[in-house]
Design a protein around this motif. Structure first.
Motif, short mmCIF file in Angstrom:
data_model
loop_
_atom_site.label_atom_id
_atom_site.label_comp_id
_atom_site.label_asym_id
_atom_site.label_seq_id
_atom_site.Cartn_x
_atom_site.Cartn_y
_atom_site.Cartn_z
N GLU A 281 -8.92 -7.92 2.62
CA GLU A 281 -9.95 -6.91 2.88
C GLU A 281 -10.21 -6.06 1.64
OE1 GLU A 281 -8.86 -4.58 6.31
OE2 GLU A 281 -8.77 -6.36 7.59
N ALA A 282 -9.15 -5.70 0.94
CA ALA A 282 -9.31 -4.89 -0.28
C ALA A 282 -10.06 -5.68 -1.35
CB ALA A 282 -7.94 -4.44 -0.80
N VAL A 283 -9.76 -6.97 -1.50
CA VAL A 283 -10.47 -7.80 -2.46
C VAL A 283 -11.95 -7.88 -2.09
CG1 VAL A 283 -10.74 -10.14 -3.39
CG2 VAL A 283 -8.46 -9.13 -3.21
N ALA A 284 -12.24 -8.09 -0.80
CA ALA A 284 -13.63 -8.18 -0.34
C ALA A 284 -14.38 -6.87 -0.60
CB ALA A 284 -13.68 -8.53 1.14
N ASP A 285 -13.77 -5.74 -0.29
CA ASP A 285 -14.40 -4.44 -0.52
C ASP A 285 -14.64 -4.21 -2.01
OD1 ASP A 285 -14.31 -4.00 2.19
OD2 ASP A 285 -12.57 -2.66 2.11
N TRP A 286 -13.66 -4.58 -2.81
CA TRP A 286 -13.75 -4.42 -4.26
C TRP A 286 -14.90 -5.25 -4.83
CZ3 TRP A 286 -11.21 -7.93 -8.09
CH2 TRP A 286 -11.16 -7.39 -9.37
N HIS B 116 -4.94 0.75 2.54
CA HIS B 116 -4.18 -0.25 3.29
C HIS B 116 -2.68 -0.07 3.15
CE1 HIS B 116 -7.79 -2.59 4.17
NE2 HIS B 116 -8.15 -2.37 2.93
N LEU B 117 -2.26 0.81 2.28
CA LEU B 117 -0.84 1.01 2.05
C LEU B 117 -0.33 2.14 2.93
CD1 LEU B 117 -0.88 0.71 -1.82
CD2 LEU B 117 -0.33 -1.07 -0.15
N SER B 118 0.76 1.90 3.62
CA SER B 118 1.31 2.94 4.49
C SER B 118 2.10 3.93 3.67
CB SER B 118 2.20 2.30 5.55
OG SER B 118 3.31 1.68 4.94
N GLY B 119 2.44 5.02 4.28
CA GLY B 119 3.25 6.01 3.63
C GLY B 119 2.46 7.13 2.97
N THR B 120 1.14 7.10 3.09
CA THR B 120 0.34 8.16 2.51
C THR B 120 0.11 9.25 3.54
OG1 THR B 120 -0.77 6.59 1.07
CG2 THR B 120 -1.87 8.70 1.42
#
Length: 153
Positions: free
Chosen positions: A90-95, A115-119
């Protein structure tokens, strides 16, 4: 998701290199392969970037991608679970859907960040000049009222 954060940071410069030198169709194919679990250590995306006769890409300001590094990156991608693969795809597609001027490593990582947890984002309120209510902060701290920023550890 810590593996995803590590892999994202490692592959970002190579994705940017591929986007600038090979075009988006190569990355779109890679995105599909990542999602479909067809990336593996032997014939994965980064190994294919090198081509049959190539033994390295990059150099100068670009990161060098050689057979050993390509194999290592493909192995890291292969270890991602389904959720991590979907997030990466998804990140590649958005980018790729974004502006061409943002197709660099930092641009990719900005699409990966949600998409990264912990934020955690908190908005504490304090009173008085230059007062701040801070617990533990990993990242950049912006104190209102000016343009100065401080780096927390």
């Amino acid at each position: 998701m810590s593996e995803l954060a590590t892999v994202s940071a490692e592959i970002a410069p190579y994705l940017a290199m591929a986007a600038s030198s090979l075009g988006t169709s190569v990355l779109t194919a890679a995105q599909q392969r990542i999602t479909e679990h067809t990336v593996d250590a032997g014939e994965g995306f980064f190994r294919r970037l090198l081509g049959r006769d190539g033994d390295r890409l990059g150099g100068g300001a670009a990161p060098v991608l050689d057979v050993d590094r390509a194999t290592s990156l493909d192995a890291r991608l292969a270890r991602l679970d389904d959720t991590e693969r979907r997030a990466l795809a998804e990140a590649v597609a958005d980018w790729l859907a974004g502006p061409v001027t943002a197709r660099d490593a930092a641009g990719f990582l900005s699409h990966m960040a949600p998409h990264l947890s912990g934020t955690t984002i908190n908005s504490p309120t304090t009173y008085g000049d230059h007062s701040a209510a801070i617990g533990v902060v990993n990242g950049t701290v912006h104190l209102g009222g000016g343009t100065d920023t401080g780096r927390a550890s």
